[in-house]
Design a protein around this motif. Sequence first.
Motif, PDB file in Angstrom:
ATOM      1  N   ASN A 192      -4.175  19.382  -6.575  1.00  8.45           N
ATOM      2  CA  ASN A 192      -3.551  18.057  -6.572  1.00  8.45           C
ATOM      3  C   ASN A 192      -4.541  16.966  -6.946  1.00  8.45           C
ATOM      4  N   ASN A 212      -8.321   6.991  -0.646  1.00 10.15           N
ATOM      5  CA  ASN A 212      -7.100   7.616  -1.139  1.00 10.15           C
ATOM      6  C   ASN A 212      -7.252   7.985  -2.615  1.00 10.15           C
ATOM      7  N   TYR A 233       0.844  -1.197   0.000  1.00  9.92           N
ATOM      8  CA  TYR A 233       0.000   0.000   0.000  1.00  9.92           C
ATOM      9  C   TYR A 233       0.878   1.245   0.000  1.00  9.92           C
ATOM     10  N   SER A 264     -15.502   4.751  -7.540  1.00 10.78           N
ATOM     11  CA  SER A 264     -15.574   3.387  -7.013  1.00 10.78           C
ATOM     12  C   SER A 264     -14.906   3.294  -5.639  1.00 10.78           C
ATOM     13  N   LEU A 265     -13.848   4.063  -5.426  1.00  9.35           N
ATOM     14  CA  LEU A 265     -13.219   4.020  -4.100  1.00  9.35           C
ATOM     15  C   LEU A 265     -14.157   4.604  -3.039  1.00  9.35           C
ATOM     16  N   SER A 314      -3.634   9.760   1.298  1.00  8.86           N
ATOM     17  CA  SER A 314      -3.421   8.453   1.910  1.00  8.86           C
ATOM     18  C   SER A 314      -3.783   8.498   3.396  1.00  8.86           C
ATOM     19  N   GLU A 359      -2.889   9.908  -3.850  1.00 10.22           N
ATOM     20  CA  GLU A 359      -1.774   9.031  -4.195  1.00 10.22           C
ATOM     21  C   GLU A 359      -2.182   7.918  -5.161  1.00 10.22           C
ATOM     22  N   HIS A 360      -3.392   7.368  -4.947  1.00  9.33           N
ATOM     23  CA  HIS A 360      -3.777   6.223  -5.765  1.00  9.33           C
ATOM     24  C   HIS A 360      -4.596   6.595  -6.996  1.00  9.33           C
ATOM     25  N   ASP A 366       1.380   4.321  -2.517  1.00 12.68           N
ATOM     26  CA  ASP A 366       1.476   5.724  -2.098  1.00 12.68           C
ATOM     27  C   ASP A 366       2.708   6.379  -2.709  1.00 12.68           C
ATOM     28  N   LYS A 405     -12.583   6.101 -11.153  1.00 15.72           N
ATOM     29  CA  LYS A 405     -11.884   5.341 -10.109  1.00 15.72           C
ATOM     30  C   LYS A 405     -12.179   5.951  -8.737  1.00 15.72           C
ATOM     31  N   SER A 449      -5.352  10.635  -8.432  1.00 14.10           N
ATOM     32  CA  SER A 449      -5.048  11.812  -9.243  1.00 14.10           C
ATOM     33  C   SER A 449      -3.567  11.898  -9.597  1.00 14.10           C
ATOM     34  N   TRP A 450      -2.711  11.462  -8.691  1.00 14.53           N
ATOM     35  CA  TRP A 450      -1.277  11.607  -8.960  1.00 14.53           C
ATOM     36  C   TRP A 450      -0.739  10.571  -9.951  1.00 14.53           C
ATOM     37  N   VAL A 451      -1.506   9.508 -10.159  1.00 10.53           N
ATOM     38  CA  VAL A 451      -0.970   8.464 -11.033  1.00 10.53           C
ATOM     39  C   VAL A 451      -1.781   8.320 -12.330  1.00 10.53           C
ATOM     40  N   ALA A 452      -2.903   9.036 -12.389  1.00  7.15           N
ATOM     41  CA  ALA A 452      -3.753   8.879 -13.571  1.00  7.15           C
ATOM     42  C   ALA A 452      -3.269   9.793 -14.690  1.00  7.15           C
ATOM     43  N   GLN A 453      -3.616   9.398 -15.926  1.00  6.69           N
ATOM     44  CA  GLN A 453      -3.219  10.213 -17.068  1.00  6.69           C
ATOM     45  C   GLN A 453      -4.391  10.952 -17.678  1.00  6.69           C
ATOM     46  N   ARG A 493       4.657  10.503  -8.662  1.00  6.23           N
ATOM     47  CA  ARG A 493       3.896  10.757  -9.904  1.00  6.23           C
ATOM     48  C   ARG A 493       4.236   9.744 -11.001  1.00  6.23           C
ATOM     49  N   ILE A 494       4.327   8.480 -10.606  1.00  4.25           N
ATOM     50  CA  ILE A 494       4.582   7.435 -11.598  1.00  4.25           C
ATOM     51  C   ILE A 494       3.236   7.006 -12.164  1.00  4.25           C
ATOM     52  N   LYS A 495       2.983   7.422 -13.402  1.00  4.66           N
ATOM     53  CA  LYS A 495       1.675   7.162 -14.004  1.00  4.66           C
ATOM     54  C   LYS A 495       1.499   5.671 -14.270  1.00  4.66           C
ATOM     55  N   HIS A 496       0.316   5.171 -13.996  1.00  2.00           N
ATOM     56  CA  HIS A 496       0.022   3.793 -14.350  1.00  2.00           C
ATOM     57  C   HIS A 496      -1.473   3.611 -14.578  1.00  2.00           C
ATOM     58  N   GLY A 516       2.407   7.280  -6.163  1.00  6.00           N
ATOM     59  CA  GLY A 516       1.676   8.534  -6.273  1.00  6.00           C
ATOM     60  C   GLY A 516       2.558   9.729  -5.979  1.00  6.00           C
TER      61      GLY A 516
END
Lengths: 164, 669
Positions: B15, B98, A19, B119-120, B72, B101-102, A23, B116, B104-108, A29-32, A26
């Motif tokens: 953010n 979250n 988890y 659903s969370l 988080s 971290e899970h 975090d 997402k 907005s920061w990782v989405a494109q 900022r590693i996009k996935h 995030g």
Amino acid sequence: MSEAFEPRIVGFLCNWCSYRAADLAGISRIKHAPNVRIIRVMCSGRVDPSFVLKALALGADGVMVAGCHPGECHYIEQNYKTIRRYGMLKHTLKAFGLEDDRVRLIWASAAEGQQLAEAIDRFVQDVRRLGPLNWPRFWNEDPARLAAVEKMAAEHAEAMEVPA
Amino acid sequence: MAERVGVYVCHCGSNIAGMVDCEAVARWAKENVSDVAVSRDYKFMCSSLGQAMIEEDIRKEGLTRVVVAACSPHLHEKTFRRACSNAGLNPYLMQMCNIREHVSWVAQERDPATEKAKSLISAAVARVKRQEPLEPMKVGVNPRTLVVGGGIAGLQATLELADAGYPVVLVERSPSIGGHMAQFDKTFPTLDCSACILTPKMSEAYQHENVTLYSYAELEEVSGSVGAFKVRIRKRARSVREDLCTGCGACIEKCPRKVVDNDFEVGLGYRKAIYMPFPQAVPKIPVIDRENCTWFQRGKCRVCEKMCQPGAIDYDQQDEIIELDVGNIILATGWKLFDCRKIPQYGYGRLANVFTNMEFERLCNAAGPTSGKIVLRDGKTEPRSVAIVHCVGSRDKNHNEHCSAVCCMAALKFGHLVLEKTGAEVYSFYIDMRTNQKMYEEFYCRLLEEGMHFIRGRVAEITDAARMPGEEGKLIIQCEDTLLGRQRRIPVDMVILMGALEPQADAKELGLKCGISCSMAGWYTERHPKLDPVATMTDGVFVAGACQGAKDIPAAVAQGAAAAARVMGMITKGTVEIEPVVASIDEEGCSGCRICNNMCPYNAIEYDAGRNVSRVITALCKGCGTCVAACPAGVITGSHFNNEQIGAEIEGILWDARAAAGRGAAAAV
């Protein structure tokens, strides 16, 4: 289908390593891929195989379980129990007639945001290739299969007859 | 009665709002998710206004559950739990989801991110409705603290705590405390003598009434948790009785066996088989190096025993196991030097006059093998030119990506010492000069004035193969001078490689014992890199000094003191609150199969043979939940993570999916 299939994946992530890896991904900022929806559990050992079956039955196309690396479990050795359950779970999935590749166990330490993100992307890609999950019905619920079985029984009725 | 759930979607400035349509999400929750009574979005939910909004809704709207969709839970769970408590709602009836971290920061893309987030939130609402009010468990804090590592960071932490009146157990692996700082001659930028400022602290720690020092000892095992750890320390056999030894040194003087000292003198000097690492060692009690002692290896000698008047030599001494209760643990285990042999083109180990930074520290040191004379490997020739190569094994993707933080300043210090002691020409080969602390830049300017030469560029090779006149018998530094924009060959007599500071080889292993993790490089991970630099993810375990990342003495001292302050805070408070996440067994349903008994690595489940049931010993349970998942009867409940809660979470998280049809799938649900 005009739109590309976007799998829904439920991810069970342990509180201590994976988890936090998510975090970290995030924070860095590693996009996935956004397909994995994360549920936090204290330990991957908490993941009851029935949670996985339940998720698949409720419409998930894949389930990811992530924990600390073997030997680095926050609870000493509980992820080893996860490994054992994972093996059994795969058998169970096959018995249900499901592709066992829809469930994946991965390890990520709290420092491995990059690795976790990559693992998520790989898994999403693999599930996408498998396509939407079709939970097979039992043969006696499926009219076509039931008919096929009945036909076979009729053909071999003589052989199957029990002598009086 | 249906629950009344409040959903709070945080924008976190831009953010979250930059990638997730927070307004739409909040509206959606109110309209589509059952039992949501209030749903709001707000710029900064963690601000006092945001918290006040939640508190007011709990009071006025009669909310019975709260969901905060923000960052988080590891960051702000406490904040929002406190807000709930303030408004009279049990803090365990709040669930965070979250979406930063899970999501907005990782989405494109915005749309999938928003979906997402929905659903969370749906999962969190489903779960929170089944959460139960819990009370945190309170545990008393043992005022005794364990400090691991007797370098400057550990010493500082020890003394801060001891001076405040609390008992400290200091464990040091080598025969003496002092750490790397004891090996240095001068410290930058003030050039004050390292021993002069360190040794008083060493003896103070040793003599302090509140400090118990175990040197030549290692931490073997840690169990328990914050406030009440149990630790096992292995005190290795010194073969010298500490209660009898007077530290006179007669045994050392007469010992016939001389060995190269690869530890303290980094291979430049010798010590005896019975030795103290250095004259000011604390404790002043020698150790017999059994691998090199003639008596232990060949069964003859016993000279030290004959020389020892108090009769302190004890060849039969065994390792001693010490078990202690402590409330907190501070790890200050320091660093190790990069093995410069890993960069063969620099010739260390092959070319005699290539030295490492630690070797040079010993050469400079008045108490070192050359009594402070800077000489070549032959032990007599003074160099007329010296090259200092920065970033050896650091800022190098082949070895360590990090900057070792101290080398630029140490190189300047070396330059000053060479100029002062020998008048030789000094060349510094640097990539970037990093002198970013108080008085550091001034020191750099001073060296520029003193005539040290600075060449910007990473050294390609150090060779003894002369190609041009004037290079015979010299070491030639081949390097690109990036300021001149051309290749240069500079012949010198001596080369100093500024080897990187690396994490200790066994840092990970020790971290595991204490339940803390390391970064990919091997430094201990702090709770928060900026706001909580000495705490770790495991309550009651703190880190200080270079084990957390390469740093210089002032920074290590500051962290030592900071860790001590954190521990003092815990001791003064007297109790800590522990998450009430534990397992419990419904004895009515328990068949006594004992499957769960073997699941627990803490032996927290006991079996009552008389009643044929298993029982959880709450004080030992850590709440992992593995037994909960294992119980075939389903009668073990993991509080805050029970089957019903997780089941609801699964249902909620898949709100937009279609459940599979058929009996098989129905059975799985």
